[in-house]
Scaffold this active site. Structure first.
Site, short mmCIF file in Angstrom:
data_model
loop_
_atom_site.label_atom_id
_atom_site.label_comp_id
_atom_site.label_asym_id
_atom_site.label_seq_id
_atom_site.Cartn_x
_atom_site.Cartn_y
_atom_site.Cartn_z
CB SER A 80 -0.88 0.00 1.24
OG SER A 80 -0.06 -0.10 2.38
N GLY A 118 -2.83 -0.19 -4.17
CA GLY A 118 -1.64 0.29 -3.49
C GLY A 118 -1.08 1.59 -4.03
CD GLU A 143 -7.69 -6.32 -6.42
OE1 GLU A 143 -8.33 -7.38 -6.58
OE2 GLU A 143 -6.73 -6.23 -5.63
N GLY A 185 -7.92 1.58 -3.98
CA GLY A 185 -8.81 2.00 -2.90
C GLY A 185 -8.44 3.41 -2.48
NE ARG A 186 -2.98 4.27 0.65
CZ ARG A 186 -2.94 3.97 1.95
NH1 ARG A 186 -3.10 4.91 2.84
NH2 ARG A 186 -2.71 2.73 2.34
CE1 TYR A 235 -0.98 0.00 9.06
CE2 TYR A 235 -2.16 1.99 8.44
CZ TYR A 235 -2.11 0.61 8.56
OH TYR A 235 -3.18 -0.14 8.16
CB CYS A 239 -7.60 6.88 28.52
SG CYS A 239 -8.92 7.93 29.11
CE1 TYR A 279 -7.69 0.34 3.62
CE2 TYR A 279 -6.46 2.06 2.52
CZ TYR A 279 -7.03 0.81 2.50
OH TYR A 279 -6.95 0.05 1.37
C1 LIG Z 1 -5.98 -3.28 0.48
C2 LIG Z 1 -6.13 -3.91 -0.85
C3 LIG Z 1 -6.35 -3.12 -1.97
C4 LIG Z 1 -6.41 -1.61 -1.94
O1 LIG Z 1 -5.23 -1.04 -1.51
P1 LIG Z 1 -5.05 0.56 -1.60
O2 LIG Z 1 -3.73 0.79 -0.97
O3 LIG Z 1 -6.15 1.17 -0.81
O4 LIG Z 1 -5.12 0.93 -3.03
C5 LIG Z 1 -6.50 -3.76 -3.19
N1 LIG Z 1 -6.45 -5.11 -3.28
C6 LIG Z 1 -6.26 -5.90 -2.22
C7 LIG Z 1 -6.24 -7.35 -2.39
C8 LIG Z 1 -6.08 -5.33 -0.96
O5 LIG Z 1 -5.88 -6.13 0.09
#
Ligand SMILES: *Cc1c(COP(=O)(O)O)cnc(C)c1O
Length: 451
Positions: free
Chosen positions: A220, A258, A300, A302-303, A347, A374, A404
């Site tokens: 990532s 990632g 794929e 996400g971020r 992290y 706390c 996240y």
């Molecule tokens: C976490 C994950 C993603 C997305 O990762 P990002 O860093 O958010 O782009 C894509 N594929 C798999 C299998 C993951 O575990």
């Protein structure tokens, strides 16, 4: 008066700005948002989400042409019913990794054939549900799971399409990537050990599985492309050995997510067009070298789609000056913390932060933004410079919290999780409401007469 934006545009969503010192998203000012929806709150720039989702999908399609597979949005970065609808309307597919994420997608009427089901320990119930509703692909992560999927599919008289998750021995994080032959990780089948080839053979022999191809995800917040290049090369060589030793050419390659985004001034976000043009070249060269047909490639992210769309608004509660050996530091405590942003403590992630409700001509002082939990480790921004006149009631904004943030939020210390507010064209609406103490208490089971 400092009229310059306190945070660079590259760390903000495209419709966010600082106007006369006040943070605003798509025409809604921080003070208005805080008044109407309370704090802390995640503010998501809806048009910016569309923009980034479309940018990745189009970059994949334009770079790979007829060899473009699906652009899966990685739900784990942040999903809700409304977000699933945005993903759908932008023409993306969806990657889920639990039964819970799957249920959100189904509740949004997301087309099941565009769903890919991940995870290293899917239960029988999760697999059965996925097969029943007709998810497009299940990514198999172990031999036990291949057998489990096959059994459930055959009991239902269905042939389920699967991908084999491989580990190419590349792990990438931020500026570094680590290349080894074997990976000591829980995910996937190792290419180097032969486990991946064995898994493909098991899948090909299984009565009710159709092995479509392979999947890898190397990490990532990956900056640069070296890690991807090496993973693609090793996976292409693996596809060659599948062709030779299993007598079958697998045509799909999912190269994971990632892609990095900018959190602080020194970072750069991945440019979808550039990255995908590069990846096309890498896959093409590797396929030619391995003498296999050019696979169909899926991604794929996400971020890289949701991360920059969202900013968190907090209200300052206390400011405490702590004397250090070499000066002092202002501890600025806000009304959230590690329960809405665990990434800093988990992290050592870095964030930018700024005063969001007014201008200040006070000199900047060394500051740390902390939460109300706390824990000493309850830190949102470890080192930053903020105006020295911050006072209770001021608003702070931390941008780039879309990925996240809410998805990893917890109820630690019984803090209700913040809402997510979508803003578009000067209008704001709740897409995920704030949790209440009543929500938390509703889980309690206490029997009368017992103590
Ligand atoms: C976490 C994950 C993603 C997305 O990762 P990002 O860093 O958010 O782009 C894509 N594929 C798999 C299998 C993951 O575990």
């Amino acid at each position: 008066m400092n009229q310059k934006s306190p945070i660079e545009a590259k760390i903000l969503s495209s419709n966010a700005s600082f106007t006369e010192g006040e943070f605003a998203v798509a025409g809604m000012k921080a003070t208005e948002l805080a008044k109407e929806f309370g704090t802390p709150a995640f503010i998501i720039d809806e048009a910016d989400f569309d923009l980034r989702a479309n940018a990745f999908r189009q970059a994949l399609e334009n770079s790979f042409g007829e060899r473009a597979g699906a652009c899966y949005y990685a739900a784990k970065a942040f999903i809700s019913i409304e977000i699933a609808k945005w993903v759908e309307r932008a023409g993306l597919s969806l990657d889920v990794c639990t039964g819970g994420e799957l249920e959100v997608a189904l509740a949004a009427k997301f087309p099941p054939e565009r769903i890919e089901f991940h995870g290293n320990n899917k239960s029988e119930a999760e697999i059965a549900r996925a097969i029943e509703v007709g998810v497009g692909k299940i990514v198999a992560d172990s031999e036990i799971e291949l057998e489990r999927i096959n059994q459930i599919a055959s009991a239902k008289g269905i042939t389920q399409k699967v991908l084999i998750r491989v580990t190419p021995g590349v792990e990438a994080h931020t500026h570094q990537y680590i290349a080894t032959a074997h990976e000591d990780v829980k995910f996937g089948f190792s290419i180097a050990s032969g486990a991946a080839l064995r898994a493909v053979k098991i899948g090909l022999l299984a009565s009710n599985l159709e092995v479509g191809g392979v999947h890898f995800h190397i990490g990532s917040q990956i900056m640069g492309v070296e890690g991807f290049d090496l993973a693609i090369e090793r996976t292409s060589a693996f596809l060659k050995s599948v062709k030779e030793e299993a007598g079958q050419e697998l045509t799909e390659m999912v190269i994971g997510g990632g892609f990095a985004i900018a959190y602080v001034a020194g970072d750069e976000s991945s440019d979808a067009k550039e990255v995908l043009a590069h990846l096309f070249g890498a896959v093409k060269r590797s396929a030619e070298k391995a003498e296999i047909s050019m696979p169909r490639v899926s991604i794929e992210p996400g971020r890289a789609i949701v991360g920059l769309t969202t900013a968190t608004l907090y209200r300052v509660g206390t400011v405490k000056k702590v004397e250090l050996d070499n000066g002092s530091r202002n501890y600025v405590a806000v009304d959230g913390g590690m329960s809405d942003n665990i990434r800093t403590s988990l992290y050592d992630a870095e964030y930018s932060v700024a005063l969001a409700n007014r201008t200040s001509s006070a000199p900047l002082v060394a500051s740390r933004v902390v939460g109300k939990h706390c824990e000493s480790g309850d830190i949102i921004v470890r080192d930053c410079d903020l105006p020295g006149d911050l006072t209770p009631g001021d608003l702070l904004v931390t941008p780039a919290t879309g990925a996240y943030g809410r998805s990893m939020a917890s109820n630690y210390n019984h803090l209700p999780r913040p809402p997510v507010i979508a803003v578009r064209d000067g209008r704001a609406r709740v897409i995920l409401r704030r949790e209440t103490h009543a929500d938390l208490l509703s889980l309690e089971v206490s029997q009368e007469g017992q103590s």
